[in-house]
Design a protein around this motif. Structure first.
Motif, PDB file in Angstrom:
ATOM      1  N   GLY A 133       0.874  -0.766   0.542  1.00  0.00           N
ATOM      2  CA  GLY A 133       0.061  -0.327  -0.190  1.00  0.00           C
ATOM      3  C   GLY A 133       0.592   1.253   0.375  1.00  0.00           C
ATOM      4  O   GLY A 133      -0.001   2.275   0.228  1.00  0.00           O
ATOM      5  N   GLY A 134       1.952   1.297   0.181  1.00  0.00           N
ATOM      6  CA  GLY A 134       2.953   2.614  -0.415  1.00  0.00           C
ATOM      7  C   GLY A 134       3.400   2.835   0.627  1.00  0.00           C
ATOM      8  O   GLY A 134       4.278   4.006   1.239  1.00  0.00           O
ATOM      9  N   TRP A 135       3.774   2.203   1.865  1.00  0.00           N
ATOM     10  CA  TRP A 135       4.555   2.422   3.429  1.00  0.00           C
ATOM     11  C   TRP A 135       5.265   2.245   3.380  1.00  0.00           C
ATOM     12  O   TRP A 135       5.625   0.772   3.250  1.00  0.00           O
ATOM     13  CB  TRP A 135       3.259   1.661   4.352  1.00  0.00           C
ATOM     14  N   ASN A 136       6.931   3.187   3.313  1.00  0.00           N
ATOM     15  CA  ASN A 136       8.403   3.253   3.688  1.00  0.00           C
ATOM     16  C   ASN A 136       8.416   3.183   4.709  1.00  0.00           C
ATOM     17  O   ASN A 136       7.960   4.309   5.306  1.00  0.00           O
ATOM     18  CB  ASN A 136       8.867   3.841   2.337  1.00  0.00           C
ATOM     19  N   GLY A 137       9.243   2.981   5.259  1.00  0.00           N
ATOM     20  CA  GLY A 137      10.767   3.692   6.243  1.00  0.00           C
ATOM     21  C   GLY A 137      11.461   2.438   6.896  1.00  0.00           C
ATOM     22  O   GLY A 137      12.283   2.130   6.103  1.00  0.00           O
ATOM     23  N   GLY A 138      12.368   2.486   8.022  1.00  0.00           N
ATOM     24  CA  GLY A 138      12.692   1.808   8.122  1.00  0.00           C
ATOM     25  C   GLY A 138      13.269   0.473   9.567  1.00  0.00           C
ATOM     26  O   GLY A 138      11.405   0.846  10.361  1.00  0.00           O
ATOM     27  N   SER A 139      13.712  -0.162   9.813  1.00  0.00           N
ATOM     28  CA  SER A 139      13.566  -1.089  10.765  1.00  0.00           C
ATOM     29  C   SER A 139      14.964  -1.374  11.602  1.00  0.00           C
ATOM     30  O   SER A 139      15.753  -1.062  11.062  1.00  0.00           O
ATOM     31  CB  SER A 139      12.916  -1.916  11.093  1.00  0.00           C
ATOM     32  N   MET A 140      15.070  -1.472  12.476  1.00  0.00           N
ATOM     33  CA  MET A 140      16.487  -1.675  13.048  1.00  0.00           C
ATOM     34  C   MET A 140      16.744  -2.621  14.871  1.00  0.00           C
ATOM     35  O   MET A 140      15.157  -1.921  15.187  1.00  0.00           O
ATOM     36  CB  MET A 140      17.311  -0.539  12.643  1.00  0.00           C
ATOM     37  N   ALA A 141      17.231  -2.370  15.243  1.00  0.00           N
ATOM     38  CA  ALA A 141      17.548  -3.072  17.030  1.00  0.00           C
ATOM     39  C   ALA A 141      18.304  -2.008  17.441  1.00  0.00           C
ATOM     40  O   ALA A 141      18.482  -1.114  16.858  1.00  0.00           O
ATOM     41  CB  ALA A 141      18.563  -4.337  16.924  1.00  0.00           C
ATOM     42  N   ASP A 162      10.803  -4.068  23.118  1.00  0.00           N
ATOM     43  CA  ASP A 162      12.221  -4.392  24.300  1.00  0.00           C
ATOM     44  C   ASP A 162      12.439  -5.510  23.950  1.00  0.00           C
ATOM     45  O   ASP A 162      13.397  -5.935  24.135  1.00  0.00           O
ATOM     46  CB  ASP A 162      11.718  -4.191  25.815  1.00  0.00           C
ATOM     47  N   GLN A 163      12.272  -5.932  22.625  1.00  0.00           N
ATOM     48  CA  GLN A 163      12.244  -7.516  21.994  1.00  0.00           C
ATOM     49  C   GLN A 163      13.281  -7.037  21.018  1.00  0.00           C
ATOM     50  O   GLN A 163      13.268  -5.859  20.200  1.00  0.00           O
ATOM     51  CB  GLN A 163      11.244  -8.499  21.510  1.00  0.00           C
ATOM     52  N   LYS A 164      14.607  -7.509  21.141  1.00  0.00           N
ATOM     53  CA  LYS A 164      15.262  -7.753  19.762  1.00  0.00           C
ATOM     54  C   LYS A 164      14.768  -7.770  18.664  1.00  0.00           C
ATOM     55  O   LYS A 164      15.211  -7.608  17.030  1.00  0.00           O
ATOM     56  CB  LYS A 164      17.011  -8.779  20.070  1.00  0.00           C
ATOM     57  N   GLN A 165      13.651  -8.183  17.822  1.00  0.00           N
ATOM     58  CA  GLN A 165      13.407  -9.082  16.921  1.00  0.00           C
ATOM     59  C   GLN A 165      12.389  -7.440  16.451  1.00  0.00           C
ATOM     60  O   GLN A 165      11.371  -7.555  16.672  1.00  0.00           O
ATOM     61  CB  GLN A 165      12.740 -10.455  16.702  1.00  0.00           C
ATOM     62  N   THR A 166      12.837  -7.860  15.318  1.00  0.00           N
ATOM     63  CA  THR A 166      12.028  -6.601  13.962  1.00  0.00           C
ATOM     64  C   THR A 166      10.455  -6.408  13.553  1.00  0.00           C
ATOM     65  O   THR A 166       9.816  -6.198  14.042  1.00  0.00           O
ATOM     66  CB  THR A 166      12.774  -5.891  13.293  1.00  0.00           C
ATOM     67  N   ILE A 167      10.827  -8.100  13.250  1.00  0.00           N
ATOM     68  CA  ILE A 167       9.904  -8.849  13.034  1.00  0.00           C
ATOM     69  C   ILE A 167       7.982  -8.818  14.047  1.00  0.00           C
ATOM     70  O   ILE A 167       7.048  -8.465  13.016  1.00  0.00           O
ATOM     71  CB  ILE A 167      10.147 -10.431  12.622  1.00  0.00           C
ATOM     72  N   LYS A 168       8.731  -8.129  15.110  1.00  0.00           N
ATOM     73  CA  LYS A 168       7.409  -8.397  16.317  1.00  0.00           C
ATOM     74  C   LYS A 168       7.389  -6.970  16.076  1.00  0.00           C
ATOM     75  O   LYS A 168       5.365  -6.597  16.388  1.00  0.00           O
ATOM     76  CB  LYS A 168       8.027  -8.866  18.219  1.00  0.00           C
ATOM     77  N   ALA A 169       7.396  -6.099  16.586  1.00  0.00           N
ATOM     78  CA  ALA A 169       6.905  -4.371  15.871  1.00  0.00           C
ATOM     79  C   ALA A 169       6.649  -4.136  14.575  1.00  0.00           C
ATOM     80  O   ALA A 169       5.517  -3.839  14.694  1.00  0.00           O
ATOM     81  CB  ALA A 169       7.867  -3.435  15.869  1.00  0.00           C
ATOM     82  N   LYS A 170       6.932  -4.846  13.809  1.00  0.00           N
ATOM     83  CA  LYS A 170       6.266  -4.950  11.652  1.00  0.00           C
ATOM     84  C   LYS A 170       5.020  -5.384  12.516  1.00  0.00           C
ATOM     85  O   LYS A 170       4.125  -5.084  11.502  1.00  0.00           O
ATOM     86  CB  LYS A 170       7.094  -5.819  11.275  1.00  0.00           C
ATOM     87  N   GLN A 171       5.049  -6.745  13.038  1.00  0.00           N
ATOM     88  CA  GLN A 171       3.388  -7.207  13.156  1.00  0.00           C
ATOM     89  C   GLN A 171       2.045  -6.375  13.709  1.00  0.00           C
ATOM     90  O   GLN A 171       1.387  -5.930  13.241  1.00  0.00           O
ATOM     91  CB  GLN A 171       3.552  -8.579  13.705  1.00  0.00           C
ATOM     92  N   VAL A 172       2.982  -5.135  14.885  1.00  0.00           N
ATOM     93  CA  VAL A 172       2.502  -4.491  15.447  1.00  0.00           C
ATOM     94  C   VAL A 172       1.839  -3.406  14.230  1.00  0.00           C
ATOM     95  O   VAL A 172       1.092  -2.577  15.001  1.00  0.00           O
ATOM     96  CB  VAL A 172       3.407  -3.889  17.212  1.00  0.00           C
ATOM     97  N   VAL A 173       2.702  -2.947  14.104  1.00  0.00           N
ATOM     98  CA  VAL A 173       2.301  -2.071  12.665  1.00  0.00           C
ATOM     99  C   VAL A 173       1.342  -2.346  11.628  1.00  0.00           C
ATOM    100  O   VAL A 173       0.671  -1.508  11.427  1.00  0.00           O
ATOM    101  CB  VAL A 173       3.818  -1.413  12.636  1.00  0.00           C
ATOM    102  N   LYS A 174       1.696  -3.369  11.518  1.00  0.00           N
ATOM    103  CA  LYS A 174       0.389  -4.275  10.180  1.00  0.00           C
ATOM    104  C   LYS A 174      -0.636  -4.037  11.125  1.00  0.00           C
ATOM    105  O   LYS A 174      -2.006  -3.676  10.688  1.00  0.00           O
ATOM    106  CB  LYS A 174       0.803  -5.286   9.503  1.00  0.00           C
ATOM    107  N   GLN A 175      -0.906  -4.805  12.440  1.00  0.00           N
ATOM    108  CA  GLN A 175      -2.097  -4.539  12.512  1.00  0.00           C
ATOM    109  C   GLN A 175      -2.408  -2.699  13.009  1.00  0.00           C
ATOM    110  O   GLN A 175      -3.847  -3.492  12.718  1.00  0.00           O
ATOM    111  CB  GLN A 175      -1.942  -5.329  13.915  1.00  0.00           C
ATOM    112  N   ALA A 176      -1.917  -2.108  13.536  1.00  0.00           N
ATOM    113  CA  ALA A 176      -2.355  -0.725  13.446  1.00  0.00           C
ATOM    114  C   ALA A 176      -3.044  -0.165  12.615  1.00  0.00           C
ATOM    115  O   ALA A 176      -4.081   0.552  12.734  1.00  0.00           O
ATOM    116  CB  ALA A 176      -1.446   0.243  15.020  1.00  0.00           C
ATOM    117  N   ILE A 177      -2.254  -0.439  11.233  1.00  0.00           N
ATOM    118  CA  ILE A 177      -2.131   0.684  10.032  1.00  0.00           C
ATOM    119  C   ILE A 177      -3.783  -0.622   9.350  1.00  0.00           C
ATOM    120  O   ILE A 177      -4.339   0.404   9.223  1.00  0.00           O
ATOM    121  CB  ILE A 177      -1.270  -0.085   8.830  1.00  0.00           C
ATOM    122  N   ALA A 178      -4.607  -1.658   9.808  1.00  0.00           N
ATOM    123  CA  ALA A 178      -5.130  -2.077   9.656  1.00  0.00           C
ATOM    124  C   ALA A 178      -6.192  -2.100  10.366  1.00  0.00           C
ATOM    125  O   ALA A 178      -7.298  -1.552   9.307  1.00  0.00           O
ATOM    126  CB  ALA A 178      -5.108  -3.710   9.442  1.00  0.00           C
TER     127      ALA A 178
END
Length: 182
Positions: A133-141, A162-178
């Motif tokens: 959908g055109g969302w762009n940005g960055g992720s990092m530990a 507080d977790q080192k895995q960016t995939i966890k934050a990514k799942q939360v961001v996707k859910q918030a957007i939806a």
């Protein structure tokens, strides 16, 4: 006499040509500051929103505690929200009153949304993050966990975990957007 006239003519020609050659240099110098001045005013107008502050204990209007517990891998013991409008930032806590996840949503100017993402996950030091959908940005530990931040037009969603895995934050961001329909 003839040599003096020739010498004077050559000297006058050199002075005239020397004067002409310094004119473009002065012109170039005066046009150079204009772009610098406009760039400075552009970056000033693109200030990132401030860091959210937990204001009251309440359920997050766009993320359930159960979803966050599953996505982040920790039990949620308390939720607080900020006073930001139209979408408050949500703070999820775990045992010992430790903040496990913070989600900030910004809707407004496109430049400010981009500035927020760049503040959270600087382009020079983060991995590229793209969502459908055109969302762009960055992720990092980070030193305290991980961040996932994306923007699209005048909206931005940032999740700090507080977790080192960016995939966890990514799942939360996707859910918030939806959930917000952004």
């Amino acid at each position: 006499m003839r040599n003096a006239a020739l010498y004077t003519g050559v000297l006058l020609t050199a002075v005239v040509l020397g004067g002409c050659s310094s004119q473009p240099q002065a012109s170039t110098t005066t046009t150079t500051p204009s772009p610098t001045t406009s760039s400075a005013s552009t970056s000033t107008s693109a200030a990132a929103p401030g860091d959210p502050v937990a204001a009251t204990t309440a359920q997050c209007p766009y993320l359930s505690s159960d979803f966050v517990a599953d996505a982040n891998g920790e039990k949620v013991t308390k939720v607080m929200i900020s006073a930001d409008k139209p979408h408050p930032a949500c703070f999820f806590y775990s045992f010992g009153n430790d903040k496990q996840l913070v989600v900030q949503v910004y809707v407004g100017q496109a430049a400010a949304a981009t500035a927020l993402v760049n503040k959270a996950a600087p382009i020079d030091s983060s991995d590229k993050a793209d969502l459908p959908g055109g969302w762009n940005g960055g992720s990092m530990a980070t030193s305290t966990g991980a961040v996932y931040a994306v923007a699209k037009a005048g909206s931005a969603v940032v999740a700090f975990t507080d977790q080192k895995q960016t995939i966890k934050a990514k799942q939360v961001v996707k859910q918030a957007i939806a959930a917000l329909g952004l």
